[in-house]
Write a protein that holds these residues in place. Structure first.
Motif, PDB file in Angstrom:
ATOM      1  N   GLU A  28     -24.488  25.087  -2.983  1.00 41.56           N
ATOM      2  CA  GLU A  28     -25.608  24.210  -3.298  1.00 41.56           C
ATOM      3  C   GLU A  28     -25.352  23.378  -4.544  1.00 41.56           C
ATOM      4  O   GLU A  28     -25.819  22.239  -4.657  1.00 41.56           O
ATOM      5  CB  GLU A  28     -26.888  25.034  -3.493  1.00 41.56           C
ATOM      6  N   GLN A  31     -23.974  19.799  -4.080  1.00 39.48           N
ATOM      7  CA  GLN A  31     -24.711  18.862  -3.248  1.00 39.48           C
ATOM      8  C   GLN A  31     -25.768  18.111  -4.061  1.00 39.48           C
ATOM      9  O   GLN A  31     -26.570  18.718  -4.766  1.00 39.48           O
ATOM     10  CB  GLN A  31     -25.398  19.605  -2.092  1.00 39.48           C
ATOM     11  N   SER A  33     -28.268  16.630  -2.824  1.00 41.50           N
ATOM     12  CA  SER A  33     -29.580  16.919  -2.259  1.00 41.50           C
ATOM     13  C   SER A  33     -30.251  18.091  -2.977  1.00 41.50           C
ATOM     14  O   SER A  33     -31.480  18.154  -3.067  1.00 41.50           O
ATOM     15  CB  SER A  33     -29.457  17.226  -0.767  1.00 41.50           C
TER      16      SER A  33
END
Length: 284
Positions: A28, A31, A33
């Motif tokens: 994560e 990323q 996002s």
């Protein structure tokens, strides 16, 4: 022939349950996002506190007969409840596709227990939500410092005449209603089954917040959101909100945990399915 133990289920599974989120997902951090979602949670919680605390202070000012107000002035408790519920509807609608639209550490905690988000995401969401709440309240104080201090900054505390147990129970039940609604509104099985009903998920979530506020504003001022209570307590920084503050963390987290268990293991029969899977591995 496949069997489905759920009453009224389709013969063929016409929905897809996403796999459980990993407990810790280092990927994560690579990323954009992920960071975008954290920013979205921060901004959404900031806006939530800014609008709702302004509404609370505005009502207190307009209904204060000692300072040229009218006893029935302002939006009233009904208007305050609409402000909280309406803002949740708007902000969940705007951020659901980016961060999931949690805007509440209790919601994040419930979804974490249900393996909908990783531990890393849950922790950083909660940090972003609390920081956003502090900034939202600080904005209100910077614009209306005198009124902010005079009317308690929208901070949550236990109302006179109510016991600690009553306040804690109000926060547990209120948060249960909210998080249960979140699970139901975002359940992929329900979305497939009720696809003919054009109801946006943010609508029942916002309405749940509205209804809970109507019931519990007289008791605790309605927390059901630890970030909302924390931000107001930090910026106001007075003893009464801090003395009662634990209620607004313990209650919502217990309510969220109960809602997660109820939805995942009772309504979605997670315990039965897990037991059935275990038994199937023992047969030869």
């Amino acid at each position: 022939m496949a069997k489905d133990s759920d009453a009224g289920a389709f013969a063929a599974k016409d929905y897809h349950d996403p796999p459980p989120a990993p407990f810790i997902d280092p990927h994560e951090f690579t990323q954009w996002s992920f960071y975008r979602a954290i920013i979205a949670e921060f901004i959404a919680t900031l806006l939530f506190l800014y609008v709702t605390v302004l509404t609370v202070i505005g009502y207190s000012s307009q209904s204060d007969i000692k300072h040229n107000g009218q006893i029935c002035g302002g939006v009233g408790i009904l208007g305050i409840a609409w402000a909280f519920g309406g803002m949740i509807f708007v902000l969940v609608y705007c951020t659901a596709g980016i961060s999931g639209g949690h805007i509440n550490p209790a919601v994040t905690f419930g979804l974490f227990l249900a393996r909908k988000v990783s531990l890393v995401r849950a922790v950083l969401y909660m940090v972003a939500q609390c920081l956003g709440a502090i900034c939202g309240c600080a904005l209100v104080k910077s614009f209306q410092k005198g009124l902010y201090i005079r009317y308690g900054g929208g901070a949550n505390s236990l109302a006179d005449g109510y016991s600690t147990g009553t306040g804690l129970a109000a926060e547990i039940i209120g948060t249960f209603v909210l998080v249960y609604t979140v699970f139901s509104a975002t359940d992929p099985k329900r979305s497939a089954r009720d696809s003919h009903i054009p109801v946006l998920a943010p609508l029942p979530i916002g309405f749940a917040v509205f209804m809970v506020h109507l019931a519990t504003i007289p008791v605790t001022g309605t927390g059901i959101n630890p970030a909302r209570s924390f931000g107001a307590a930090v910026v106001l920084n007075e003893s009464k909100p801090w003395n009662d503050h634990w209620i607004f963390w313990v209650g919502p987290f217990i309510g969220a945990a109960i809602a997660a268990f109820y939805h995942q293991f009772i309504l979605r029969a997670g315990a039965v399915k897990a037991l059935g899977s275990f038994r199937s591995t023992q047969s030869v």
